[in-house]
Design a protein around this motif. Structure first.
Motif, PDB file in Angstrom:
ATOM      1  N   GLU A 146       0.828  -1.104   0.041  1.00  0.00           N
ATOM      2  CA  GLU A 146       0.032  -0.097   0.058  1.00  0.00           C
ATOM      3  C   GLU A 146       0.871   1.303   0.022  1.00  0.00           C
ATOM      4  OE1 GLU A 146      -3.646   0.672   0.270  1.00  0.00           O
ATOM      5  OE2 GLU A 146      -2.388   2.633  -0.142  1.00  0.00           O
ATOM      6  N   ASP A 147       0.705   2.191  -0.917  1.00  0.00           N
ATOM      7  CA  ASP A 147       1.490   3.335  -1.010  1.00  0.00           C
ATOM      8  C   ASP A 147       1.342   4.581   0.012  1.00  0.00           C
ATOM      9  OD1 ASP A 147      -0.677   3.575  -2.722  1.00  0.00           O
ATOM     10  OD2 ASP A 147       0.343   5.378  -4.236  1.00  0.00           O
ATOM     11  N   ASP A 179      -2.914  -3.308  -2.627  1.00  0.00           N
ATOM     12  CA  ASP A 179      -3.536  -2.145  -3.268  1.00  0.00           C
ATOM     13  C   ASP A 179      -3.375  -2.136  -4.581  1.00  0.00           C
ATOM     14  OD1 ASP A 179      -4.591   0.399  -3.564  1.00  0.00           O
ATOM     15  OD2 ASP A 179      -2.805   1.550  -3.014  1.00  0.00           O
ATOM     16  N   GLY A 225      -3.787   0.943  -7.096  1.00  0.00           N
ATOM     17  CA  GLY A 225      -3.212   2.049  -7.607  1.00  0.00           C
ATOM     18  C   GLY A 225      -1.927   2.226  -6.722  1.00  0.00           C
ATOM     19  N   LYS A 285     -12.012   0.354  -0.385  1.00  0.00           N
ATOM     20  CA  LYS A 285     -11.666   1.752   0.780  1.00  0.00           C
ATOM     21  C   LYS A 285     -13.123   2.478   0.674  1.00  0.00           C
ATOM     22  CE  LYS A 285      -6.725   1.235  -0.496  1.00  0.00           C
ATOM     23  NZ  LYS A 285      -5.699   1.956  -0.952  1.00  0.00           N
TER      24      LYS A 285
END
Ligand code: CA
Length: 233
Positions: free
Chosen positions: A8-9, A52, A54, A101
């Motif tokens: 996850e960024d 994630d 993206g 999310k």
């Protein structure tokens, strides 16, 4: 202890998920972009991955496609995109579940428990079920066609095993979802459609004319009995 990788960024989200999981007894590693996530997945052994979509450098779709067909960790896609199309695409690429999310801690923990439970299929004394040249050994979890092992993901196996335990009987959608995905599921017919399609591609002689996993109208699905030759031992 179950090991979970978070790819996850978003740093704030990543650390909040991490602390939720650690508080609940999971061993957690994190990756902040797709390239390091892919490296972690190659180097480490994980029971589950929260992925994630993206992501910088290598996106979640690319990571999913490298995992496809391997007996790797269970994958839960976490994405803000949340559209039905993305959900279907994630499942098609082999994800085990999809969480839009934003999500709450309880929901996240329930999904993780469910994928981990599915990854340990209930084995135990059980017959070998046959249909044509397909054999499903319920005591070992081994599925073979004409003597050659068929590789199934834990979720695919779980679904097949529930159907195969009741050959010739219709198992309704809700029962399948609860037995395979967990007690909080029941309306996710798209999950069933996707996974049944994947099973058919792996198991059926002609996936367009299924004889092993038969659609029983709008009621559910049924493990077919291939005539008088079908038997269990
Ligand atoms: Ca992101």
């Amino acid at each position: 202890m179950n090991r979970i990788l978070i790819v996850e960024d978003d740093a704030a989200l990543r650390s909040s998920i991490r602390s939720i999981l650690e508080r609940n007894g999971y061993e957690v590693r994190v990756a902040g972009d797709g390239a390091s996530g892919a490296r972690e997945l190659q180097a480490g052994i994980y029971d589950a991955v929260l992925l994630d979509i993206g992501l910088p450098y290598v996106d979640g779709w690319q990571i999913l496609s490298t995992l496809e067909g391997k007996r790797g960790p269970s994958v839960i896609v976490i994405s803000a995109r949340g559209g039905e199309e993305d959900k279907v695409r994630a499942l098609d690429l082999g994800a085990d579940d999809y969480l839009a999310k934003p999500f709450g801690a309880d929901e996240l923990l329930a999904r993780i428990r469910a994928v981990l439970r599915r990854a340990q299929p209930m084995l135990g004394p059980g017959p070998a079920i046959r249909n044509g040249d397909l054999t499903i050994d319920l005591s070992t979890g081994i599925v073979s066609r004409a003597g050659v092992d068929v590789r199934l993901s834990p979720t695919e196996y779980g679904l097949l095993a529930v159907l195969a335990r009741h050959p010739g009987q219709v198992v309704d959608h809700r029962t399948l979802l609860r037995e395979v995905w967990g007690p909080s599921y029941g309306d996710e017919r798209n999950y069933l459609r996707t996974f049944i399609q994947r099973l058919r591609l792996k198991l059926e002689q002609d996936p367009k004319k299924p004889e092993i996993i038969v659609t029983a109208g709008s009621r559910g699905y049924m493990f077919g009995q291939s005539g008088p030759g079908a038997h269990s031992t």
